[in-house]
Design an enzyme around this catalytic site. Structure first.
Site, PDB file in Angstrom:
ATOM      1  N   TRP A  12       0.825  -1.203   0.000  1.00  0.00           N
ATOM      2  CA  TRP A  12       0.000   0.000   0.000  1.00  0.00           C
ATOM      3  C   TRP A  12       0.861   1.257   0.000  1.00  0.00           C
ATOM      4  O   TRP A  12       0.596   2.204  -0.736  1.00  0.00           O
ATOM      5  CB  TRP A  12      -0.940  -0.042   1.192  1.00  0.00           C
ATOM      6  CG  TRP A  12      -2.002   1.006   1.243  1.00  0.00           C
ATOM      7  CD1 TRP A  12      -2.423   1.673   2.361  1.00  0.00           C
ATOM      8  CD2 TRP A  12      -2.821   1.496   0.170  1.00  0.00           C
ATOM      9  NE1 TRP A  12      -3.443   2.548   2.048  1.00  0.00           N
ATOM     10  CE2 TRP A  12      -3.706   2.458   0.703  1.00  0.00           C
ATOM     11  CE3 TRP A  12      -2.881   1.222  -1.202  1.00  0.00           C
ATOM     12  CZ2 TRP A  12      -4.637   3.153  -0.076  1.00  0.00           C
ATOM     13  CZ3 TRP A  12      -3.808   1.907  -1.981  1.00  0.00           C
ATOM     14  CH2 TRP A  12      -4.670   2.853  -1.425  1.00  0.00           C
ATOM     15  N   LYS A 105      -5.258   1.039   8.063  1.00  0.00           N
ATOM     16  CA  LYS A 105      -6.645   0.813   8.483  1.00  0.00           C
ATOM     17  C   LYS A 105      -6.646  -0.152   9.661  1.00  0.00           C
ATOM     18  O   LYS A 105      -6.671  -1.368   9.477  1.00  0.00           O
ATOM     19  CB  LYS A 105      -7.462   0.246   7.321  1.00  0.00           C
ATOM     20  CG  LYS A 105      -7.525   1.170   6.108  1.00  0.00           C
ATOM     21  CD  LYS A 105      -8.199   0.486   4.934  1.00  0.00           C
ATOM     22  CE  LYS A 105      -8.248   1.393   3.712  1.00  0.00           C
ATOM     23  NZ  LYS A 105      -8.850   0.729   2.539  1.00  0.00           N
ATOM     24  N   SER A 138      -9.680   0.276  -1.995  1.00  0.00           N
ATOM     25  CA  SER A 138      -8.470   0.575  -2.779  1.00  0.00           C
ATOM     26  C   SER A 138      -7.388  -0.466  -2.549  1.00  0.00           C
ATOM     27  O   SER A 138      -6.536  -0.297  -1.680  1.00  0.00           O
ATOM     28  CB  SER A 138      -7.936   1.960  -2.382  1.00  0.00           C
ATOM     29  OG  SER A 138      -7.878   2.083  -0.966  1.00  0.00           O
ATOM     30  N   ALA A 140      -3.956  -2.187  -3.250  1.00  0.00           N
ATOM     31  CA  ALA A 140      -2.681  -1.691  -3.771  1.00  0.00           C
ATOM     32  C   ALA A 140      -2.379  -2.244  -5.156  1.00  0.00           C
ATOM     33  O   ALA A 140      -1.841  -1.535  -6.015  1.00  0.00           O
ATOM     34  CB  ALA A 140      -1.558  -2.057  -2.803  1.00  0.00           C
ATOM     35  N   LYS A 191     -14.252  -2.976   8.856  1.00  0.00           N
ATOM     36  CA  LYS A 191     -14.660  -3.831   7.727  1.00  0.00           C
ATOM     37  C   LYS A 191     -13.769  -5.056   7.613  1.00  0.00           C
ATOM     38  O   LYS A 191     -14.183  -6.088   7.055  1.00  0.00           O
ATOM     39  CB  LYS A 191     -14.683  -3.034   6.422  1.00  0.00           C
ATOM     40  CG  LYS A 191     -13.420  -2.246   6.104  1.00  0.00           C
ATOM     41  CD  LYS A 191     -12.340  -3.021   5.426  1.00  0.00           C
ATOM     42  CE  LYS A 191     -11.081  -2.195   5.295  1.00  0.00           C
ATOM     43  NZ  LYS A 191      -9.972  -2.895   4.636  1.00  0.00           N
ATOM     44  N   ASP A 244     -15.618   0.229   1.064  1.00  0.00           N
ATOM     45  CA  ASP A 244     -14.473  -0.567   1.502  1.00  0.00           C
ATOM     46  C   ASP A 244     -14.912  -1.964   1.935  1.00  0.00           C
ATOM     47  O   ASP A 244     -14.196  -2.951   1.738  1.00  0.00           O
ATOM     48  CB  ASP A 244     -13.755   0.155   2.650  1.00  0.00           C
ATOM     49  CG  ASP A 244     -12.269  -0.147   2.691  1.00  0.00           C
ATOM     50  OD1 ASP A 244     -11.797  -0.968   1.890  1.00  0.00           O
ATOM     51  OD2 ASP A 244     -11.567   0.443   3.535  1.00  0.00           O
ATOM     52  N   SER A 254      -7.938  -9.344  -1.171  1.00  0.00           N
ATOM     53  CA  SER A 254      -8.166  -9.059   0.247  1.00  0.00           C
ATOM     54  C   SER A 254      -7.453 -10.057   1.155  1.00  0.00           C
ATOM     55  O   SER A 254      -7.772 -11.249   1.171  1.00  0.00           O
ATOM     56  CB  SER A 254      -9.663  -9.080   0.545  1.00  0.00           C
ATOM     57  OG  SER A 254      -9.904  -9.035   1.927  1.00  0.00           O
ATOM     58  N   ASN A 256      -7.623 -10.169   4.438  1.00  0.00           N
ATOM     59  CA  ASN A 256      -8.525 -10.620   5.497  1.00  0.00           C
ATOM     60  C   ASN A 256      -9.484 -11.684   4.981  1.00  0.00           C
ATOM     61  O   ASN A 256      -9.752 -12.675   5.662  1.00  0.00           O
ATOM     62  CB  ASN A 256      -9.282  -9.421   6.061  1.00  0.00           C
ATOM     63  CG  ASN A 256      -8.361  -8.488   6.812  1.00  0.00           C
ATOM     64  OD1 ASN A 256      -8.032  -8.705   7.970  1.00  0.00           O
ATOM     65  ND2 ASN A 256      -7.905  -7.426   6.150  1.00  0.00           N
ATOM     66  N   GLU A 281      -4.695  -7.279   9.265  1.00  0.00           N
ATOM     67  CA  GLU A 281      -5.107  -6.307  10.287  1.00  0.00           C
ATOM     68  C   GLU A 281      -6.355  -6.754  11.051  1.00  0.00           C
ATOM     69  O   GLU A 281      -6.537  -6.422  12.220  1.00  0.00           O
ATOM     70  CB  GLU A 281      -5.382  -4.943   9.643  1.00  0.00           C
ATOM     71  CG  GLU A 281      -4.149  -4.173   9.210  1.00  0.00           C
ATOM     72  CD  GLU A 281      -3.537  -3.356  10.338  1.00  0.00           C
ATOM     73  OE1 GLU A 281      -3.876  -3.600  11.511  1.00  0.00           O
ATOM     74  OE2 GLU A 281      -2.707  -2.476  10.033  1.00  0.00           O
TER      75      GLU A 281
END
Length: 344
Positions: A12, A105, A138, A140, A191, A244, A254, A256, A281
């Site tokens: 990112w 985030k 968004s 990366a 999220k 998001d 993603s 996550n 995260e």
């Protein structure tokens, strides 16, 4: 042209440094590891952003003082658990009037603080007049390839949000402004919990109906917690909220979601994180959100069940059964209450 310091060299941070360099800013990126700085200086961050040829003016260094010297804007692109440490290390070298922009985030696990609060605790409350966050749907991998993307810059001072808008905005990277710093920070962090849960449902082999329910009800509980902490409910209907949430719950990029899929398929938490091979995260954020919900008296059933899976060994299938077996609810009553609170 602004002189910008980018703190961090992950995917990112590198993608955003590319956006800034393409906008004719002077960008120097800080990397913790010399080999990573070398890759960037050779024109491609093969470790974190492979396949993206970096702008010729973009360079990296491991000397934090050199990177921060006389920087007009300092962008922190590091995971939330490393944010405070790098604030402390950077503080002696940051100009007193420099703008501080955070693009991570997450929430601080040990204190339950939002990252703007972490910054204020290190620099003093006055720093918030020149602090902003950039968030929204968004990945990366897409930003680095100049795929059209829209994000939101949030700050307590609207002029600060507009500064970030001017700094980053381009033909391929559209930036909106929002004065709701609390809501944008929480939307970006929370999220990830729902993406973990949606990924778990994916890994268990459940279908689109299940994922749609997880995302929709996930947004409801994110909004409840956000409102209890002072956020504007409308923020969660925007890029930092539902935008998001959609991309993080559905995209192959993603972390996550991928971690959740691995957990749903039977991997241990450690094995799932290792399979992603990047920071996830949402795991730390689940713990923080669980604590915040308890403190605020807010019902967050998806967060609760995800927390039990991650930290107390509940089986993913039992977590889904627990969610489906909850008491009867009236969705319209919840929506009416939200509308009433906006009007008031």
């Amino acid at each position: 042209m602004a002189k910008v310091a980018m703190i961090g060299a992950g995917s990112w941070a590198t993608a955003l440094a590319q956006v800034l360099a393409q906008n004719n800013n002077s960008v120097l990126l800080w990397a913790r590891r010399p080999e990573l700085a070398q890759l960037i200086n050779e024109g491609e961050n093969k470790r974190y952003l492979p396949g993206v040829q970096l702008h010729p003016s973009l360079s990296a260094d491991t000397d934090l003082e050199k990177v921060l010297h006389q920087a007009e804007a300092v962008v922190f692109g590091v995971p939330s658990h490393g944010f405070r440490e790098l604030l402390q290390k950077s503080r002696p070298y940051i100009k007193s009037d420099a703008f501080i922009i955070n693009v991570a985030k997450g929430l601080e696990e040990s204190t339950l603080l939002r990252l703007s609060e972490v910054c204020a605790s290190e620099f003093g409350e006055a720093v918030l007049s020149r602090y902003a966050v950039l968030s929204g749907p968004s990945h990366a991998e897409e930003v680095g390839l100049n795929i059209p993307t829209a994000v939101v810059a949030a700050a307590q001072e609207i002029r600060m949000a507009e500064y970030v808008q001017d700094l980053f905005m381009s033909q391929d990277f559209r930036v909106y402004t929002n004065p709701d710093l609390v809501g944008v920070e929480l939307g970006g962090a929370l999220k990830n919990i729902i993406a973990l849960g949606t990924g778990i449902a994916d890994g268990l082999g459940f279908g689109d109906n299940t994922k749609a329910a997880m995302m929709t009800r996930g947004l409801a509980e994110i909004t409840r917690l956000g409102y209890s902490m002072g956020a504007n409910l409308l923020t969660f209907a925007g890029l930092a909220g539902v935008g998001d949430l959609i991309v993080t719950c559905t995209s192959m990029h993603s972390r996550n979601r991928r971690c959740g899929i691995a957990i749903g398929q039977g991997k241990t938490i450690q094995e799932a994180v290792e399979s992603v091979n990047m920071v996830v995260e949402g795991i730390r954020t689940t713990h923080v959100a669980w604590e915040l919900a308890k403190n605020q008296g807010v019902e967050m059933p998806i967060t609760e069940q995800t927390y039990q899976v991650l930290f107390h060994g509940l089986s993913p299938r039992d977590a889904v059964l627990n969610l489906m077996g909850r008491g009867k609810k009236n969705e319209v009553e919840e929506l009416s209450l939200a509308t009433y609170n906006i009007i008031q």
